[in-house]
Write a protein that holds these residues in place. Sequence first.
Motif, mmCIF file in Angstrom:
data_model
loop_
_atom_site.group_PDB
_atom_site.id
_atom_site.type_symbol
_atom_site.label_atom_id
_atom_site.label_comp_id
_atom_site.label_asym_id
_atom_site.label_seq_id
_atom_site.Cartn_x
_atom_site.Cartn_y
_atom_site.Cartn_z
ATOM 1 N N PHE A 1 8.126 7.300 4.407
ATOM 2 C CA PHE A 1 6.903 7.589 5.148
ATOM 3 C C PHE A 1 7.205 7.671 6.642
ATOM 4 O O PHE A 1 7.693 6.718 7.234
ATOM 5 C CB PHE A 1 5.860 6.490 4.903
ATOM 6 N N GLN A 2 6.888 8.812 7.251
ATOM 7 C CA GLN A 2 7.063 8.998 8.690
ATOM 8 C C GLN A 2 5.757 9.503 9.270
ATOM 9 O O GLN A 2 5.422 10.678 9.145
ATOM 10 C CB GLN A 2 8.175 9.997 8.994
ATOM 11 N N GLY A 3 4.987 8.591 9.867
ATOM 12 C CA GLY A 3 3.798 8.978 10.615
ATOM 13 C C GLY A 3 4.226 9.267 12.044
ATOM 14 O O GLY A 3 5.325 9.759 12.286
ATOM 15 N N LEU A 4 3.376 8.901 13.010
ATOM 16 C CA LEU A 4 3.721 9.109 14.422
ATOM 17 C C LEU A 4 4.391 7.882 15.020
ATOM 18 O O LEU A 4 4.543 7.784 16.228
ATOM 19 C CB LEU A 4 2.475 9.494 15.218
ATOM 20 N N LYS A 5 4.783 6.932 14.182
ATOM 21 C CA LYS A 5 5.512 5.734 14.594
ATOM 22 C C LYS A 5 6.812 5.708 13.791
ATOM 23 O O LYS A 5 6.998 6.514 12.896
ATOM 24 C CB LYS A 5 4.687 4.482 14.283
ATOM 25 N N PRO A 6 7.678 4.748 14.047
ATOM 26 C CA PRO A 6 8.923 4.673 13.266
ATOM 27 C C PRO A 6 8.664 4.674 11.758
ATOM 28 O O PRO A 6 7.635 4.174 11.298
ATOM 29 C CB PRO A 6 9.543 3.351 13.717
ATOM 30 N N TYR A 7 9.598 5.212 11.019
ATOM 31 C CA TYR A 7 9.404 5.401 9.594
ATOM 32 C C TYR A 7 9.450 4.083 8.835
ATOM 33 O O TYR A 7 9.921 3.060 9.317
ATOM 34 C CB TYR A 7 10.443 6.381 9.040
ATOM 35 N N GLY A 8 8.918 4.135 7.613
ATOM 36 C CA GLY A 8 8.954 2.992 6.707
ATOM 37 C C GLY A 8 9.188 3.484 5.296
ATOM 38 O O GLY A 8 9.129 4.688 5.029
ATOM 39 N N VAL A 9 9.451 2.555 4.402
ATOM 40 C CA VAL A 9 9.694 2.896 3.006
ATOM 41 C C VAL A 9 8.790 2.045 2.129
ATOM 42 O O VAL A 9 8.714 0.825 2.312
ATOM 43 C CB VAL A 9 11.173 2.676 2.613
ATOM 44 N N GLY A 10 8.112 2.712 1.202
ATOM 45 C CA GLY A 10 7.315 2.006 0.214
ATOM 46 C C GLY A 10 5.850 1.852 0.568
ATOM 47 O O GLY A 10 5.414 2.142 1.683
ATOM 48 N N LYS A 11 5.098 1.401 -0.425
ATOM 49 C CA LYS A 11 3.650 1.264 -0.297
ATOM 50 C C LYS A 11 3.254 0.290 0.819
ATOM 51 O O LYS A 11 2.271 0.525 1.521
ATOM 52 C CB LYS A 11 3.050 0.816 -1.628
ATOM 53 N N ALA A 12 3.994 -0.799 0.978
ATOM 54 C CA ALA A 12 3.644 -1.773 2.018
ATOM 55 C C ALA A 12 3.728 -1.148 3.409
ATOM 56 O O ALA A 12 2.878 -1.410 4.265
ATOM 57 C CB ALA A 12 4.540 -3.000 1.922
ATOM 58 N N ALA A 13 4.726 -0.318 3.642
ATOM 59 C CA ALA A 13 4.876 0.354 4.939
ATOM 60 C C ALA A 13 3.717 1.320 5.179
ATOM 61 O O ALA A 13 3.192 1.411 6.290
ATOM 62 C CB ALA A 13 6.212 1.084 5.012
ATOM 63 N N VAL A 14 3.320 2.027 4.134
ATOM 64 C CA VAL A 14 2.195 2.962 4.250
ATOM 65 C C VAL A 14 0.910 2.194 4.562
ATOM 66 O O VAL A 14 0.158 2.554 5.469
ATOM 67 C CB VAL A 14 2.032 3.797 2.961
#
Length: 111
Positions: free
Chosen positions: A32-45
């Motif tokens: 997941f890459q929004g307008l902030k640093p990326y994350g991985v997985g549902k928790a990051a989203v």
Amino acid sequence: MVLEDVMDRWKAAVDAHDPEGVAAVFTEDAIFQGLKPYGVGKAAVAAYYDSQPLGLKAEYKVLETRRLAEEITLGYLSVDFSFVDRPPITVTLGVIVRGDLIAHYQVSRLD
């Protein structure tokens, strides 16, 4: 169409400020890459959308779609995010949908 079904669920959860609902539209291992640093997985989203302001709304338009394999769809979209207290922003969004969940989400701001 699979892409619109997935994006309609995403939009409904974004508009409702339901971070867990947004995360439910993603795979367990989604990049997941929004307008902030990326994350991985549902928790990051969920964390990303929980940090978004109340009143955030999303309007999307599918620009391109490709079926990459039987269960894999690539989508390229334009998304207008509107806010209660500031001007809207327009981004482009690339997604890869696996089955009926987003496995990859990449936002770009072109201005």
